[in-house]
Design an enzyme around this catalytic site. Structure first.
Site, PDB file in Angstrom:
ATOM      1  N   MET A   1       0.849  -1.183   0.000  1.00  0.00           N
ATOM      2  CA  MET A   1       0.000   0.000   0.000  1.00  0.00           C
ATOM      3  C   MET A   1       0.883   1.232   0.000  1.00  0.00           C
ATOM      4  O   MET A   1       1.856   1.297   0.738  1.00  0.00           O
ATOM      5  CB  MET A   1      -0.904   0.005   1.227  1.00  0.00           C
ATOM      6  CG  MET A   1      -1.917   1.117   1.236  1.00  0.00           C
ATOM      7  SD  MET A   1      -2.932   1.129  -0.233  1.00  0.00           S
ATOM      8  CE  MET A   1      -3.571  -0.543  -0.201  1.00  0.00           C
ATOM      9  N   CYS A   2       0.547   2.187  -0.823  1.00  0.00           N
ATOM     10  CA  CYS A   2       1.364   3.390  -0.954  1.00  0.00           C
ATOM     11  C   CYS A   2       0.459   4.616  -1.025  1.00  0.00           C
ATOM     12  O   CYS A   2      -0.755   4.510  -1.252  1.00  0.00           O
ATOM     13  CB  CYS A   2       2.235   3.316  -2.212  1.00  0.00           C
ATOM     14  SG  CYS A   2       3.338   1.894  -2.239  1.00  0.00           S
ATOM     15  N   GLY A   3       1.081   5.755  -0.834  1.00  0.00           N
ATOM     16  CA  GLY A   3       0.408   7.023  -1.053  1.00  0.00           C
ATOM     17  C   GLY A   3       1.065   7.714  -2.231  1.00  0.00           C
ATOM     18  O   GLY A   3       2.293   7.887  -2.239  1.00  0.00           O
ATOM     19  N   ASN A  82       0.484   2.370  -6.718  1.00  0.00           N
ATOM     20  CA  ASN A  82      -0.132   1.961  -5.456  1.00  0.00           C
ATOM     21  C   ASN A  82      -0.908   0.684  -5.748  1.00  0.00           C
ATOM     22  O   ASN A  82      -2.083   0.730  -6.109  1.00  0.00           O
ATOM     23  CB  ASN A  82      -1.064   3.061  -4.932  1.00  0.00           C
ATOM     24  CG  ASN A  82      -1.853   2.593  -3.719  1.00  0.00           C
ATOM     25  OD1 ASN A  82      -1.387   1.756  -2.958  1.00  0.00           O
ATOM     26  ND2 ASN A  82      -3.053   3.126  -3.551  1.00  0.00           N
TER      27      ASN A  82
END
Length: 575
Positions: A1-3, A82
């Site tokens: 999970m990324c922003g 993401n």
């Protein structure tokens, strides 16, 4: 999970009345919570006076080390990713050992030239994703989400196809300031989009996804249409499920196999380190992590309990599993001394826990009782949750979003622990049961459609549910759950699970002639029964806002579809 975030502005705009998008520190902070393990930001210029900021914040889940985003290849193409590519391959081409999915995808995209070829690569991915990809030789940004919209991506484009913008903002999640001052909305998952940069910035649809469809085998070919004789009315649930299994054993076994593969890919796709141990490892320590690495949003209902039982089948026997169970105060005027957190989901959760312990007494099941007081609910809604829910805005969004945020935070007490010591789940992967109700007719409205129009009407409703699932709640859920630096993963919405269920005739999955808690999702109930969860197998559907009692906590009479004034006021007062 990324922003991930990109902001593109025009450097030569003279008109001060033209408002351009901007990036604030709050935007960066909310993205860092999503991706705490590595972050970077670059500024670059596109032809014709456009300045672009690419900001990436990584939650390390794949590869031998975290990738620092944005990723840039030798041709100058830029990727913000993401997502999770499961089963370690794209279109049959395996990801080399030690390489992350984002780095592998960047290589694949560099080797194609046209917009159509880029879309074809993206559509071969099995797993949830959202991305921003700048193709330098085309001077275009391509953006979008997977077809179910499992990962959030917002933009300031309200009209969509053909819209001309004076500036562009695309981000995984909005900060409080951005929610207050912008017109962000979800990027539709029904299409992929390109943004072209000339004298103006123009948005264009470039790929349309085929609608979801289920097996519509004629009802006349329903080989066991009369398998529910009137004599079953006086039979036990056990007897009815046994009768169903006599007919649909093959379909139930198929569902079990495909769900096991889905869960296995989701819990093993991580570096096998918890939230506490990852920073130690990245700082060079030799860490042997013995903490929980997997958690489940756990109401004790059918969907989450099946996930727990199947996770137990494929997860290492030495690993613990965290079961996150959230409750809000239940005031009892008749018995003020009663435990105010003995809400329906707490009771069913404890019931399911006992069944799981019976199935595998040697497994360490960490049942985390997450009790949320009203004052903390009000405070966290104002300071964080309202902005994360944005642009969703209904009473239902508020109830579900708040309940999920506290559940995913994972702070509570372990059932049975001495002195009720505080526990914070260190798991970085969180499983949730989203998608089961839509595919297997678990909502009350499915029963109403069946009553009014029979099997044909039910098929139409299920298809509509799945075709609009990306519009309803998955983006909101992703923003909420990822705020704690955890990766929410949805086994029921694995592409292969969806494909398997879609090809089954509707009556093998559901039979709404049977009572509530039996005919709805009967294929999943039969699987739960076979797994050794007989009590859970016949639990009726209960939505989180009712099971956790958050819908009653603030003692308001309102409809879920109404605009939520609490969210609006929280955004206004948040600063």
């Amino acid at each position: 999970m990324c922003g991930i975030l990109v902001c593109v502005t025009n450097e030569v705009v003279d008109d001060k009345n033209i408002k351009q998008q901007k990036v604030n520190n709050g935007d960066r902070d909310v993205l860092k919570r999503r991706g705490p393990d590595a972050n970077s930001e670059i500024e670059t210029y596109f032809p014709t006076s456009w300045k672009a900021i690419f900001s990436g914040h990584t939650l390390w889940l794949q590869g031998s080390a975290p990738d620092v985003q944005p990723l840039i290849d030798s041709s100058g193409n830029i990727l913000l990713w993401n997502g999770d590519i499961f089963y370690n391959q794209i279109g049959g081409e395996c990801i080399p050992k030690g390489l992350s999915d984002s780095a592998f995808l960047l290589q694949k995209l560099e080797n194609v030239e046209t917009v159509e070829e880029i879309c074809n690569v993206l559509e071969m991915i099995n797993g949830p994703w959202s991305l921003v990809y700048y193709k330098k030789n085309l001077n275009k940004i391509l953006t979008g989400r997977d077809r179910f919209g499992r990962h959030s991506l917002l933009w300031n484009c309200t009209a969509g196809d053909g819209e001309i913008l004076n500036s562009l903002l695309i981000t995984s999640s909005s900060s409080l300031e951005s929610a207050q001052n912008s017109t962000l909305c979800e990027i539709p998952a029904s299409h992929l989009f390109q943004i072209s940069f000339g004298n103006t910035t123009q948005v264009k649809k470039i790929y349309s996804r085929k609608p979801y469809a289920v097996n519509n085998k004629p009802i006349s070919e329903h080989t066991f249409f009369d398998w529910v004789p009137h004599s079953l009315e006086n039979k036990s649930s056990d007897h009815i499920i046994s009768e169903y299994l006599n007919i649909c054993q093959k379909e139930v076994e198929g569902l079990e196999a495909i769900l096991l593969a889905s869960i296995k890919s989701r819990i093993e796709c991580q570096p096998m380190l918890c939230k506490t141990c990852v920073p130690l490892h990245l700082n060079g320590a030799n860490v042997q992590c013995t903490h929980s690495k997997v958690a489940i949003l756990f109401s004790g209902g059918l969907d989450s309990s099946v996930l727990a039982a199947l996770t137990d089948r494929v997860w290492s026997k030495n690993e613990s599993i965290d079961l996150l169970n959230v409750a809000f105060p239940l005031r009892n005027k008749q018995n003020p001394s009663a435990n105010e957190f003995n809400v329906p989901d707490r009771l069913t959760g404890l019931q399911a826990l006992e069944e799981l312990r019976t199935l595998n007494p040697s497994r360490k099941w960490n049942f985390c009782e997450i009790n949320v007081e009203l004052d903390e609910l009000l405070d966290m809604r104002k300071s964080k949750i309202a902005a994360l829910i944005h642009p969703a805005s209904t009473v239902l969004d508020d109830s579900i979003g708040c309940a999920q945020w506290f559940a995913a935070r994972g702070e509570g007490f372990l059932t049975g622990s001495l002195n009720r010591e505080k526990y914070v789940s260190p798991a970085r992967v969180v499983l949730m049961g989203a998608g089961a109700d839509e595919q297997m007719a678990g909502y009350a409205r499915h029963r109403q459609r069946f009553a009014n129009g029979g099997w044909t009407s039910l098929i139409t409703e299920v298809e509509m549910e799945m075709n609009r699932i990306s519009e309803r709640n998955l983006g909101r859920d992703n923003r909420i759950l990822a705020d704690h630096g955890r990766a929410p993963r949805l086994p029921y919405l694995d592409e292969m699970v969806v494909e398997y269920l879609a090809q089954l005739p509707i009556w093998t999955k559901v039979d709404l002639r049977l009572p509530i808690g039996l005919g709805d999702k009967i294929i999943l109930r039969a699987l739960a029964y076979q797994l050794g969860l007989p009590k859970t197998a016949i639990e009726p559907k209960r939505a989180i806002q009712f099971g956790s009692r958050i819908a009653k906590t603030e003692a308001r009479k309102e409809k879920g579809s109404h605009k939520c004034d609490r969210l609006t006021k929280s955004l206004e007062l948040g600063q």
